[in-house]
Design a protein around this motif. Structure first.
Motif, short mmCIF file in Angstrom:
data_model
loop_
_atom_site.label_atom_id
_atom_site.label_comp_id
_atom_site.label_asym_id
_atom_site.label_seq_id
_atom_site.Cartn_x
_atom_site.Cartn_y
_atom_site.Cartn_z
N GLU A 1 9.06 -1.69 8.29
CA GLU A 1 8.91 -3.07 8.77
C GLU A 1 7.96 -3.86 7.88
N ARG A 2 6.85 -3.22 7.45
CA ARG A 2 5.89 -3.90 6.58
C ARG A 2 6.52 -4.27 5.24
N ILE A 3 7.31 -3.35 4.68
CA ILE A 3 7.94 -3.61 3.39
C ILE A 3 9.00 -4.70 3.51
N GLU A 4 9.81 -4.62 4.56
CA GLU A 4 10.87 -5.62 4.75
C GLU A 4 10.28 -7.01 4.95
N LYS A 5 9.15 -7.10 5.64
CA LYS A 5 8.50 -8.39 5.83
C LYS A 5 8.03 -8.96 4.50
N LEU A 6 7.47 -8.11 3.64
CA LEU A 6 7.03 -8.56 2.33
C LEU A 6 8.22 -8.99 1.46
N LEU A 7 9.31 -8.25 1.55
CA LEU A 7 10.51 -8.63 0.79
C LEU A 7 10.99 -10.00 1.21
N ARG A 8 10.96 -10.28 2.52
CA ARG A 8 11.37 -11.60 3.00
C ARG A 8 10.38 -12.67 2.58
N THR A 9 9.11 -12.37 2.70
CA THR A 9 8.07 -13.35 2.36
C THR A 9 8.17 -13.78 0.91
N HIS A 10 8.42 -12.83 0.03
CA HIS A 10 8.49 -13.13 -1.41
C HIS A 10 9.89 -13.53 -1.85
N GLY A 11 10.85 -13.52 -0.90
CA GLY A 11 12.20 -13.90 -1.29
C GLY A 11 12.80 -12.95 -2.30
N TYR A 12 12.43 -11.66 -2.20
CA TYR A 12 12.92 -10.70 -3.19
C TYR A 12 14.41 -10.45 -3.01
N ARG A 13 15.13 -10.44 -4.09
CA ARG A 13 16.53 -10.08 -4.09
C ARG A 13 16.79 -9.19 -5.29
N GLY B 1 0.81 -1.21 0.00
CA GLY B 1 0.00 0.00 0.00
C GLY B 1 0.84 1.26 0.00
N VAL B 2 2.00 1.20 -0.66
CA VAL B 2 2.88 2.36 -0.76
C VAL B 2 3.30 2.54 -2.21
N SER B 3 4.07 3.57 -2.46
CA SER B 3 4.56 3.80 -3.82
C SER B 3 5.84 3.00 -4.06
N ALA B 4 6.15 2.77 -5.34
CA ALA B 4 7.38 2.06 -5.70
C ALA B 4 8.63 2.81 -5.20
N PRO B 5 8.68 4.16 -5.27
CA PRO B 5 9.85 4.86 -4.72
C PRO B 5 10.07 4.61 -3.23
N THR B 6 8.96 4.39 -2.49
CA THR B 6 9.11 4.10 -1.07
C THR B 6 9.80 2.76 -0.86
N VAL B 7 9.42 1.77 -1.66
CA VAL B 7 10.10 0.47 -1.59
C VAL B 7 11.57 0.62 -1.95
N SER B 8 11.85 1.42 -2.97
CA SER B 8 13.24 1.65 -3.38
C SER B 8 14.04 2.30 -2.26
N ARG B 9 13.42 3.23 -1.52
CA ARG B 9 14.13 3.86 -0.42
C ARG B 9 14.49 2.85 0.66
N VAL B 10 13.58 1.91 0.92
CA VAL B 10 13.88 0.85 1.90
C VAL B 10 15.02 -0.02 1.39
N LEU B 11 14.98 -0.38 0.11
CA LEU B 11 16.03 -1.21 -0.48
C LEU B 11 17.39 -0.52 -0.43
N ASN B 12 17.39 0.80 -0.55
CA ASN B 12 18.64 1.55 -0.56
C ASN B 12 19.10 1.97 0.83
N GLY B 13 18.34 1.54 1.86
CA GLY B 13 18.74 1.85 3.23
C GLY B 13 18.49 3.29 3.64
N ARG B 14 17.63 3.98 2.94
CA ARG B 14 17.34 5.38 3.27
C ARG B 14 16.59 5.46 4.59
N GLY B 15 16.78 6.57 5.32
CA GLY B 15 16.16 6.72 6.62
C GLY B 15 14.83 7.44 6.60
N ASP B 16 14.41 7.94 5.44
CA ASP B 16 13.20 8.76 5.37
C ASP B 16 11.96 7.91 5.10
#
Length: 339
Positions: free
Chosen positions: A41-53, A19-34
């Motif tokens: 936490e919600r995005i990281e859980k989904l990344l783990r659940t789907h095995g995203y790399r 329920g967020v924008s793609a840039p928000t996911v990219s910020r999480v992937l890039n370790g951004r603090g904003d």
């Protein structure tokens, strides 16, 4: 537990589910603090659940980035391994990411989440024990892994690099016996480490082959730190019949034993002979210079990188367990007993 890595999952799909924008996911992937903590936490859980790399564009036969993971980085021992890893990685144009997880599950989780978001071509785990669920997630990422100094019984499915710890412990103890010592103390390292057990077994074997008894009051425990070596030294020399020599499972602990002996008014080697293990740079500069078992730490790091490279190139690995030779280095901390 992470799901099976999917080739079809995209940042956009993760964003839609979160329920967020793609840039928000990219910020999480890039370790951004904003990014708000709950959203992260919600995005990281989904990344783990789907095995995203995160996908990369490197050639299949080239290693571009290696993760090197320690429990702690507060030892010259770790620096020697880093030196070996960096040597081979630099020659091949690869980068190295060094991390310490401090034996904490939260730090290990953070490290694994970071690995998931970058294109790591290989992982070198040094005396590092991951939680079973984290090990499963690491396997799901399908990133080649090599272990240096395994915790517990080595996993035959993962290449392991070590040294001839048993023969090193044997040669150190045999040397003290040849000098004439009969009451030989031992300071063991962390018992969950395979290398610690092997050094202990080498010590025991040397005593038994010489017809000497392995005495419990001549064995003290340590944690591969200067402080634990100091405490072990105090324990060994608190009794009425202390050892005339001590074999210590690491140079750092041996220097701690030095200090314990100094505080009791005992001299090395006139009153007590001391042998260490590792041959760190400070061993030759200690006073007196430390007799020790040279462990090829930098070579172990080099071998680990070369093994990762071979796995990436789909080359055959002849053995899952590689042991590099140790060597006794005699300096000025050992002499025949004066009593």
């Amino acid at each position: 537990m992470a799901g099976t890595p999917s080739r079809d999952i995209t940042i956009s799909a993760i964003a839609a589910e979160a329920g967020v924008s793609a840039p928000t996911v990219s910020r999480v992937l890039n370790g951004r603090g904003d990014v708000a903590p709950a959203t992260r936490e919600r995005i990281e859980k989904l990344l783990r659940t789907h095995g995203y790399r995160r996908r990369g564009h490197r050639s299949r036969d080239r290693v571009g980035l290696i993760d090197l993971v320690f429990n702690d980085l507060d030892s010259p021992w770790a620096v020697e391994i880093i030196r070996g890893v960096e040597d081979v990685a630099h020659q091949s144009g690869a980068g190295v990411v060094v991390s310490a997880i401090h034996r904490r599950a939260t730090s290990a989780r953070q490290w694994l989440d970071n690995v998931r978001t970058r294109v790591s071509d290989g992982i070198i785990l040094v005396t590092t024990d991951l939680d079973p669920s984290l090990k499963e997630e690491l396997r799901d990422l399908k990133v080649p892994a090599v272990v240096i100094d395994a915790v517990g019984v080595p996993d035959l499915a993962t290449p392991t690099i070590g040294a001839t710890n048993w023969s090193g412990g044997l040669s150190a103890t045999e040397y003290l016996i040849e000098l004439g010592h009969r009451r030989i103390g031992f300071v063991e390292g962390r018992p969950e480490l395979w290398c610690s057990r092997a050094r202990m077994d080498g010590y025991r074997a040397a005593l038994e082959m010489a017809g000497l008894t392995v005495e419990a009051d001549l064995i003290a425990s340590g944690e591969y730190t200067y402080e634990s070596g100091f405490q072990a030294g105090r324990s060994l020399f608190a009794g009425e019949d202390p050892p005339t020599a001590v074999f210590v499972s690491s140079d750092q602990m041996a220097l701690g034993v030095y200090e314990a002996l100094r505080q009791r008014g005992l001299r090395v080697p006139d009153d007590v002979s001391v042998v260490g293990f590792d041959d760190l740079p400070e061993a030759r500069w200690s006073s007196p210079p430390l007799t020790t078992v040279r462990q090829p730490l930098a070579d172990m790091g080099r071998m680990a990188v070369r093994t990762i490279q071979r796995i990436v190139r789909d080359e055959n690995i002849e053995s899952s367990r590689i042991e590099l030779a140790t060597q006794l280095v005699v300096r000025d901390s050992t002499t025949p007993p004066n009593r």
